[in-house]
Enzyme design. Structure first.
Site, PDB file in Angstrom:
ATOM      1  N   GLU A  48      -7.154 -27.219  70.834  1.00 51.95           N
ATOM      2  CA  GLU A  48      -7.416 -28.618  71.171  1.00 51.95           C
ATOM      3  C   GLU A  48      -7.156 -29.536  69.984  1.00 51.95           C
ATOM      4  O   GLU A  48      -7.196 -30.752  70.100  1.00 51.95           O
ATOM      5  CB  GLU A  48      -8.861 -28.781  71.687  1.00 51.95           C
ATOM      6  CG  GLU A  48      -9.966 -28.421  70.700  1.00 51.95           C
ATOM      7  CD  GLU A  48     -10.290 -26.918  70.628  1.00 51.95           C
ATOM      8  OE1 GLU A  48      -9.360 -26.091  70.739  1.00 51.95           O
ATOM      9  OE2 GLU A  48     -11.475 -26.592  70.425  1.00 51.95           O
ATOM     10  N   CYS A  76      -1.990 -16.878  58.983  1.00 56.21           N
ATOM     11  CA  CYS A  76      -2.753 -15.627  58.998  1.00 56.21           C
ATOM     12  C   CYS A  76      -2.063 -14.562  58.145  1.00 56.21           C
ATOM     13  O   CYS A  76      -2.642 -13.538  57.836  1.00 56.21           O
ATOM     14  CB  CYS A  76      -2.929 -15.123  60.418  1.00 56.21           C
ATOM     15  SG  CYS A  76      -1.381 -14.611  61.121  1.00 56.21           S
TER      16      CYS A  76
HETATM   17  P1  NAD Z   1     -10.344 -20.462  66.235  1.00 50.21           P
HETATM   18  O1  NAD Z   1     -10.848 -19.088  66.409  1.00 50.21           O
HETATM   19  O2  NAD Z   1     -11.314 -21.519  65.831  1.00 50.21           O
HETATM   20  O3  NAD Z   1      -9.695 -20.999  67.602  1.00 50.21           O
HETATM   21  C1  NAD Z   1      -8.707 -20.275  68.294  1.00 50.21           C
HETATM   22  C2  NAD Z   1      -8.789 -20.613  69.768  1.00 50.21           C
HETATM   23  O4  NAD Z   1     -10.070 -20.224  70.260  1.00 50.21           O
HETATM   24  C3  NAD Z   1      -8.640 -22.099  70.066  1.00 50.21           C
HETATM   25  O5  NAD Z   1      -7.838 -22.242  71.217  1.00 50.21           O
HETATM   26  C4  NAD Z   1     -10.062 -22.556  70.317  1.00 50.21           C
HETATM   27  O6  NAD Z   1     -10.138 -23.624  71.232  1.00 50.21           O
HETATM   28  C5  NAD Z   1     -10.721 -21.323  70.894  1.00 50.21           C
HETATM   29  N1  NAD Z   1     -12.155 -21.236  70.569  1.00 50.21           N
HETATM   30  C6  NAD Z   1     -12.766 -21.692  69.445  1.00 50.21           C
HETATM   31  N2  NAD Z   1     -14.090 -21.436  69.501  1.00 50.21           N
HETATM   32  C7  NAD Z   1     -14.323 -20.806  70.667  1.00 50.21           C
HETATM   33  C8  NAD Z   1     -15.492 -20.269  71.292  1.00 50.21           C
HETATM   34  N3  NAD Z   1     -16.691 -20.345  70.723  1.00 50.21           N
HETATM   35  N4  NAD Z   1     -15.354 -19.679  72.484  1.00 50.21           N
HETATM   36  C9  NAD Z   1     -14.140 -19.597  73.081  1.00 50.21           C
HETATM   37  N5  NAD Z   1     -13.005 -20.094  72.546  1.00 50.21           N
HETATM   38  C10 NAD Z   1     -13.085 -20.679  71.352  1.00 50.21           C
HETATM   39  O7  NAD Z   1      -9.107 -20.386  65.219  1.00 50.21           O
HETATM   40  P2  NAD Z   1      -8.300 -21.580  64.568  1.00 50.21           P
HETATM   41  O8  NAD Z   1      -9.158 -22.243  63.546  1.00 50.21           O
HETATM   42  O9  NAD Z   1      -7.661 -22.410  65.626  1.00 50.21           O
HETATM   43  O10 NAD Z   1      -7.123 -20.751  63.858  1.00 50.21           O
HETATM   44  C11 NAD Z   1      -7.234 -20.220  62.573  1.00 50.21           C
HETATM   45  C12 NAD Z   1      -7.613 -18.752  62.615  1.00 50.21           C
HETATM   46  O11 NAD Z   1      -6.671 -18.027  63.397  1.00 50.21           O
HETATM   47  C13 NAD Z   1      -7.584 -18.095  61.243  1.00 50.21           C
HETATM   48  O12 NAD Z   1      -8.676 -17.242  61.142  1.00 50.21           O
HETATM   49  C14 NAD Z   1      -6.281 -17.316  61.261  1.00 50.21           C
HETATM   50  O13 NAD Z   1      -6.252 -16.196  60.386  1.00 50.21           O
HETATM   51  C15 NAD Z   1      -6.222 -16.881  62.678  1.00 50.21           C
HETATM   52  N6  NAD Z   1      -4.860 -16.550  63.073  1.00 50.21           N
HETATM   53  C16 NAD Z   1      -4.575 -15.245  63.267  1.00 50.21           C
HETATM   54  C17 NAD Z   1      -3.288 -14.864  63.609  1.00 50.21           C
HETATM   55  C18 NAD Z   1      -2.937 -13.428  63.823  1.00 50.21           C
HETATM   56  O14 NAD Z   1      -1.871 -13.187  64.342  1.00 50.21           O
HETATM   57  N7  NAD Z   1      -3.756 -12.466  63.457  1.00 50.21           N
HETATM   58  C19 NAD Z   1      -2.301 -15.843  63.767  1.00 50.21           C
HETATM   59  C20 NAD Z   1      -2.642 -17.172  63.573  1.00 50.21           C
HETATM   60  C21 NAD Z   1      -3.934 -17.503  63.229  1.00 50.21           C
END
Ligand code: NAD
Length: 496
Positions: A175, A280
């Site tokens: 979002e 990541c």
């Molecule tokens: P995030 O976990 O905050 O959010 C990811 C998604 O989950 C978003 O669409 C968000 O709306 C949703 N979300 C957030 N809180 C939620 C909840 N309580 N319940 C259900 N859905 C929820 O991650 P971010 O800040 O958007 O991204 C950064 C993170 O992603 C870092 O930790 C990074 O390392 C990781 N990442 C990992 C990879 C991989 O391939 N391993 C790739 C890119 C990013």
């Protein structure tokens, strides 16, 4: 105020019951708002995807692939517009956004191979007059939940492949930067995708909760932080869904005493600070083996970092942009403060970075911290910012133990000229993606992407061959057409 809506059944839907601000991280100002899907909107999206499934499932793979070929062309034609949206809402510099999009397009190219990917396996004469084959059938409606840091690439890891495999899809992008994924989905409609096959819902936990509990969603691909990945995996699995949930990381690079130090420094610069460290696969820990390697690394990095430019996305001479939000900027600065308090040495300090003309932007400059140890919070947790920490060890075994003991196991890299050391490292290190003199070993689209340990929950990695397995279920058919006149007798033994 411009409100970003949802794409459901081919139409942009605006439900304004709840909205959230979307920031331009370079100015620090709200630029748009995004609608957060209600339960009703989710119902509409799932209903549309379910209704589209029977016809799409029966569409020949070659026809699905043709749409992907057109989609690839449209992505290339509209690359500037997509990258501009990524710049405005994520902050990444235009050259970095172009690289992200290109890696996403490579996943579309892989998906264009659908007829080949879905051919299945055939064995003739497994018994008298009996043939057997396995085919890979779509699951139904599947969902993808994606993070803010790759608003184009990570969705493209998921839906092109899921869709060519015959599934219909619901994408719930971050979002925090929803416009890029929405434009990309509209281009797929323009490429000829039937309405309802791909739906985009913007939203937060409320939308995700519906995806995790609705029985019509058969599988969930998630990419994001580890605590949320673990929650998604537990809840989706408990509800009988197939799930792959990719989480956070803490990627170490080992700098061996024989490494080409100038090359290692150049590689580390991009891998640690590119995209402001919000990758990541970012290298966030440099493990120097031996005091000489440590001293040379810190000295050369310090010198090289003087030339780094942090700034706004449209100026392509900038190296990296701002962090995603004010809160995240405070968190990153908090980690640097804590390292300092715990006794580490801040060699290059990015905490007070100022970008002319963008004084309210969420900027943090490139930061180098020396003498970090494993008890420090800044070492244990993912910082997700432009911070490179140096840990000094005496031996390669000690360096590898650090990496193996860390809770994350996404990516790692070794800089060395010694083939034997490199081979030992790649054979034994407990990490899913390994680089040898390659700092960001993100697998190409025809391999698969995934970490080990708490960087991935689930068995199958993202995209590539594992992606095909994830988005299909195997059915094995055994068929007998007796020769005329030949009849099998009764048998109570197990058929062999
Ligand atoms: P995030 O976990 O905050 O959010 C990811 C998604 O989950 C978003 O669409 C968000 O709306 C949703 N979300 C957030 N809180 C939620 C909840 N309580 N319940 C259900 N859905 C929820 O991650 P971010 O800040 O958007 O991204 C950064 C993170 O992603 C870092 O930790 C990074 O390392 C990781 N990442 C990992 C990879 C991989 O391939 N391993 C790739 C890119 C990013």
């Amino acid at each position: 105020m411009n409100t970003i809506g949802h794409l459901i059944n081919g139409e942009i839907i605006n439900d304004h019951s709840r909205t959230q601000d979307v920031f331009n991280p370079a100015t620090g100002e709200v630029s748009k708002e995004v609608a957060l899907a209600s339960k009703q909107t989710m119902e509409q999206a799932i209903g549309a995807a379910e209704a589209a499934f029977p016809a799409w499932r029966n569409t020949p793979p070659i026809k699905r692939a043709r749409i992907m070929f057109r989609f690839k062309e449209l992505l290339e034609k509209n690359a500037d517009a997509i990258c501009k949206l990524l710049g405005e809402e994520h902050g990444k510099i235009s050259h970095d956004a172009a690289g992200e999009l290109q890696r996403g397009i490579e996943n579309v190219e892989f998906a264009c191979g659908a007829p080949e990917l879905l051919k299945g396996e055939h064995s003739k004469n497994v018994g008298p007059n009996i043939d057997s084959w396995s085919e890979f059938q779509p699951l139904g409606v599947v969902a993808g939940i994606t993070p803010f840091n790759f608003p184009a690439m990570v969705p493209l890891w998921m839906f092109p492949l899921a869709i060519v495999c015959g599934n219909t899809f619901i994408l719930k992008p971050s979002e925090r930067n929803p416009s890029g994924p929405l434009l990309i989905a509209q281009l797929l409609k323009e490429a000829g995708l039937p309405d309802g096959v791909l739906n985009v819902v913007n939203g937060d936990k409320e939308a995700v909760d519906v995806l995790l509990s609705d029985h019509r969603i058969k599988a969930v691909s998630f990419v994001g932080s580890t605590p949320i990945a673990e929650h998604i995996y537990a809840k989706a699995s408990a509800n009988g869904k197939r799930c792959q949930a990719l989480g956070g990381a803490k990627n170490h690079a080992i700098i061996m005493p024989d490494a080409d130090m100038d090359n290692a420094v150049n590689q580390l610069l991009g891998a640690a600070f590119g995209s402001c460290g919000e990758r990541c696969m970012a290298l966030s820990v440099a493990v120097a083996v031996g005091e000489d390697a440590g001293d040379a690394l810190v000295e050369k990095m310090t010198e090289a970092m003087k030339g780094l430019k942090v700034g706004e996305f449209s100026n392509a001479s900038n190296d990296f942009g701002p962090l995603i939000s004010k809160q995240h900027k405070e968190k990153v600065i908090g980690y640097i403060n804590s390292a300092e308090k715990d006794g580490a040495k801040i060699v290059v300090d990015g905490r007070h970075a100022v970008v002319e003309g963008f004084t309210n932007g969420f900027f943090v400059g490139a930061t180098l911290i020396d003498n970090v140890n494993i008890d420090m919070i800044s070492y244990q947790e993912e910082i997700f910012g432009p911070v490179l920490q140096v840990v000094r060890v005496k031996t390669m075994q000690e360096a590898m133990k650090l990496i193996d003991d860390h809770e994350y196991g996404n990516g790692t890299c070794i800089f060395t000229r010694d083939g034997e050391a490199a081979r030992y490292f790649s054979d034994n290190i407990q990490v899913g993606m390994v680089g040898i003199n390659v700092p960001l070993p993100v697998p190409v689209a025809y391999h698969s992407f995934g970490g080990w340990k708490r960087s991935l929950f689930g068995d199958l990695h993202a995209y590539g061959p594992d992606g095909v397995r994830f988005y299909t279920k195997r059915k094995t058919i055994t068929q007998r057409w007796p020769s005329s006149g030949v009849r099998e007798g009764v048998s109570f033994s197990f058929p062999s």
